[in-house]
Design a protein around this motif. Structure first.
Motif, PDB file in Angstrom:
ATOM      1  N   VAL A   9       0.852  -1.186   0.000  1.00  0.00           N
ATOM      2  CA  VAL A   9       0.000   0.000   0.000  1.00  0.00           C
ATOM      3  C   VAL A   9       0.891   1.240   0.000  1.00  0.00           C
ATOM      4  N   THR A  10       0.584   2.183  -0.883  1.00  0.00           N
ATOM      5  CA  THR A  10       1.280   3.468  -0.874  1.00  0.00           C
ATOM      6  C   THR A  10       0.293   4.556  -0.469  1.00  0.00           C
ATOM      7  N   ILE A  11       0.674   5.367   0.504  1.00  0.00           N
ATOM      8  CA  ILE A  11      -0.201   6.438   0.985  1.00  0.00           C
ATOM      9  C   ILE A  11       0.539   7.771   0.979  1.00  0.00           C
ATOM     10  N   ASP A  12      -0.239   8.826   0.759  1.00  0.00           N
ATOM     11  CA  ASP A  12       0.207  10.182   1.097  1.00  0.00           C
ATOM     12  C   ASP A  12      -0.414  10.503   2.442  1.00  0.00           C
ATOM     13  N   TYR A  13       0.328  11.150   3.319  1.00  0.00           N
ATOM     14  CA  TYR A  13      -0.239  11.408   4.637  1.00  0.00           C
ATOM     15  C   TYR A  13       0.294  12.705   5.216  1.00  0.00           C
ATOM     16  N   THR A  14      -0.506  13.283   6.087  1.00  0.00           N
ATOM     17  CA  THR A  14      -0.062  14.372   6.945  1.00  0.00           C
ATOM     18  C   THR A  14      -0.411  13.963   8.367  1.00  0.00           C
ATOM     19  N   LEU A  15       0.542  14.112   9.254  1.00  0.00           N
ATOM     20  CA  LEU A  15       0.361  13.725  10.656  1.00  0.00           C
ATOM     21  C   LEU A  15       0.343  14.980  11.508  1.00  0.00           C
ATOM     22  N   LYS A  16      -0.726  15.117  12.318  1.00  0.00           N
ATOM     23  CA  LYS A  16      -0.853  16.282  13.199  1.00  0.00           C
ATOM     24  C   LYS A  16      -1.043  15.836  14.643  1.00  0.00           C
ATOM     25  N   ASP A  17      -0.690  16.724  15.568  1.00  0.00           N
ATOM     26  CA  ASP A  17      -0.959  16.451  16.979  1.00  0.00           C
ATOM     27  C   ASP A  17      -2.323  17.028  17.359  1.00  0.00           C
ATOM     28  N   ASP A  18      -2.658  16.976  18.664  1.00  0.00           N
ATOM     29  CA  ASP A  18      -3.976  17.418  19.128  1.00  0.00           C
ATOM     30  C   ASP A  18      -4.251  18.886  18.828  1.00  0.00           C
ATOM     31  N   THR A  19      -3.203  19.698  18.735  1.00  0.00           N
ATOM     32  CA  THR A  19      -3.411  21.122  18.506  1.00  0.00           C
ATOM     33  C   THR A  19      -3.365  21.488  17.020  1.00  0.00           C
ATOM     34  N   GLY A  20      -3.220  20.478  16.150  1.00  0.00           N
ATOM     35  CA  GLY A  20      -3.226  20.747  14.720  1.00  0.00           C
ATOM     36  C   GLY A  20      -1.855  21.038  14.138  1.00  0.00           C
ATOM     37  N   ASN A  21      -0.824  20.980  14.978  1.00  0.00           N
ATOM     38  CA  ASN A  21       0.551  21.131  14.490  1.00  0.00           C
ATOM     39  C   ASN A  21       0.918  19.976  13.573  1.00  0.00           C
ATOM     40  N   VAL A  22       1.518  20.278  12.436  1.00  0.00           N
ATOM     41  CA  VAL A  22       1.972  19.215  11.541  1.00  0.00           C
ATOM     42  C   VAL A  22       3.283  18.637  12.079  1.00  0.00           C
ATOM     43  N   LEU A  23       3.269  17.340  12.385  1.00  0.00           N
ATOM     44  CA  LEU A  23       4.456  16.654  12.912  1.00  0.00           C
ATOM     45  C   LEU A  23       5.266  16.004  11.805  1.00  0.00           C
ATOM     46  N   ASP A  24       4.563  15.571  10.770  1.00  0.00           N
ATOM     47  CA  ASP A  24       5.241  14.840   9.701  1.00  0.00           C
ATOM     48  C   ASP A  24       4.306  14.840   8.497  1.00  0.00           C
ATOM     49  N   SER A  25       4.895  14.742   7.309  1.00  0.00           N
ATOM     50  CA  SER A  25       4.086  14.735   6.105  1.00  0.00           C
ATOM     51  C   SER A  25       4.867  14.092   4.978  1.00  0.00           C
ATOM     52  N   SER A  26       4.156  13.425   4.087  1.00  0.00           N
ATOM     53  CA  SER A  26       4.819  12.828   2.927  1.00  0.00           C
ATOM     54  C   SER A  26       4.815  13.789   1.746  1.00  0.00           C
ATOM     55  N   GLN A  27       4.273  14.991   1.926  1.00  0.00           N
ATOM     56  CA  GLN A  27       4.170  15.949   0.817  1.00  0.00           C
ATOM     57  C   GLN A  27       5.532  16.273   0.238  1.00  0.00           C
ATOM     58  N   GLY A  28       5.590  16.299  -1.090  1.00  0.00           N
ATOM     59  CA  GLY A  28       6.852  16.577  -1.745  1.00  0.00           C
ATOM     60  C   GLY A  28       7.717  15.347  -1.912  1.00  0.00           C
ATOM     61  N   GLY A  29       7.271  14.223  -1.373  1.00  0.00           N
ATOM     62  CA  GLY A  29       8.011  12.972  -1.507  1.00  0.00           C
ATOM     63  C   GLY A  29       7.190  11.946  -2.256  1.00  0.00           C
ATOM     64  N   PRO A  30       7.724  10.751  -2.369  1.00  0.00           N
ATOM     65  CA  PRO A  30       7.028   9.704  -3.124  1.00  0.00           C
ATOM     66  C   PRO A  30       5.906   9.025  -2.351  1.00  0.00           C
ATOM     67  N   GLY A  31       5.655   9.425  -1.122  1.00  0.00           N
ATOM     68  CA  GLY A  31       4.644   8.741  -0.316  1.00  0.00           C
ATOM     69  C   GLY A  31       5.278   7.630   0.485  1.00  0.00           C
ATOM     70  N   LEU A  32       4.470   7.032   1.321  1.00  0.00           N
ATOM     71  CA  LEU A  32       4.950   5.960   2.198  1.00  0.00           C
ATOM     72  C   LEU A  32       4.396   4.631   1.690  1.00  0.00           C
ATOM     73  N   ALA A  33       5.283   3.690   1.408  1.00  0.00           N
ATOM     74  CA  ALA A  33       4.844   2.361   0.977  1.00  0.00           C
ATOM     75  C   ALA A  33       5.089   1.377   2.118  1.00  0.00           C
ATOM     76  N   TYR A  34       4.094   0.552   2.402  1.00  0.00           N
ATOM     77  CA  TYR A  34       4.273  -0.441   3.462  1.00  0.00           C
ATOM     78  C   TYR A  34       3.598  -1.744   3.071  1.00  0.00           C
ATOM     79  N   LEU A  35       3.998  -2.814   3.734  1.00  0.00           N
ATOM     80  CA  LEU A  35       3.409  -4.136   3.503  1.00  0.00           C
ATOM     81  C   LEU A  35       2.321  -4.352   4.549  1.00  0.00           C
ATOM     82  N   HIS A  36       1.067  -4.451   4.091  1.00  0.00           N
ATOM     83  CA  HIS A  36      -0.047  -4.561   5.030  1.00  0.00           C
ATOM     84  C   HIS A  36      -0.011  -5.907   5.747  1.00  0.00           C
ATOM     85  N   GLY A  37      -0.194  -5.858   7.067  1.00  0.00           N
ATOM     86  CA  GLY A  37      -0.196  -7.073   7.873  1.00  0.00           C
ATOM     87  C   GLY A  37       1.166  -7.450   8.415  1.00  0.00           C
ATOM     88  N   ALA A  38       2.186  -6.652   8.113  1.00  0.00           N
ATOM     89  CA  ALA A  38       3.550  -6.986   8.548  1.00  0.00           C
ATOM     90  C   ALA A  38       4.060  -6.057   9.649  1.00  0.00           C
TER      91      ALA A  38
END
Ligand SMILES: [Zn+2]
Length: 161
Positions: A9-38
């Motif tokens: 699975v390849t996803i684009d994502y933005t990660l925020k904390d409770d106050t809406g601060n962006v902690l991490d993001s895949s923007q500008g990159g190729p996205g995050l690829a992972y093996l589901h179930g592993a």
């Protein structure tokens, strides 16, 4: 194709904390690829993606128990200064280390004293609720080699060189 065990699975994502601060993001990159179930990604996110399909977007909020755990004060230790010999140690700096069990660990320097360096071995995101905005950009079958290794190969994944 829907997300289930043994899909890559390849996803684009933005990660925020409770106050809406962006902690991490895949923007500008190729996205995050992972093996589901592993267990390549935190359980709370992996569970939320199960059954979704390419092109789906979702918002996922994950409690610490399903992410990086609660903070553990016993992970704060004072170590001898000479453990950092040859390194210019700064408060707030993060280093990659290994636990005795061989698990990767991020340590953060909390304080520098005459008699030692205070380090925090809690994951930087421990104790936090995590809020992901996710778009699924690709779902494909994993190759046998990827299943054998338990991770993704290819441009967005792991490269054996
Ligand atoms: Zn591999």
């Amino acid at each position: 194709m829907q997300i289930s065990e043994n899909k890559v699975v390849t996803i684009d994502y933005t990660l925020k904390d409770d106050t809406g601060n962006v902690l991490d993001s895949s923007q500008g990159g190729p996205g995050l690829a992972y093996l589901h179930g592993a267990s390549n990604i935190i359980p709370g996110l992996e569970n939320a993606l199960a059954g979704k399909a390419e092109g789906d977007s979702l918002n996922v909020s994950v409690q610490p128990e399903e992410a990086y755990g609660q903070r553990d004060d016993s992970m704060i230790q004072t170590v001898p200064n000479d453990m950092f010999e040859g390194t210019e140690v700064q408060v707030g700096a993060q280093y990659q280390a290994m636990t005795p069990e061989g698990q990767p660990l991020t340590i953060t320097v909390m304080d520098i004293k005459d008699d030692g360096v205070v380090i925090d071995g809690n994951h930087p995101l421990a104790g936090q609720n995590l809020h992901f905005d996710v778009t699924i950009t690709e779902v494909r079958d994993a190759t046998q080699e990827e299943l054998d290794h338990g991770h993704v190969h290819g441009p967005e994944g792991h490269d054996h060189g």
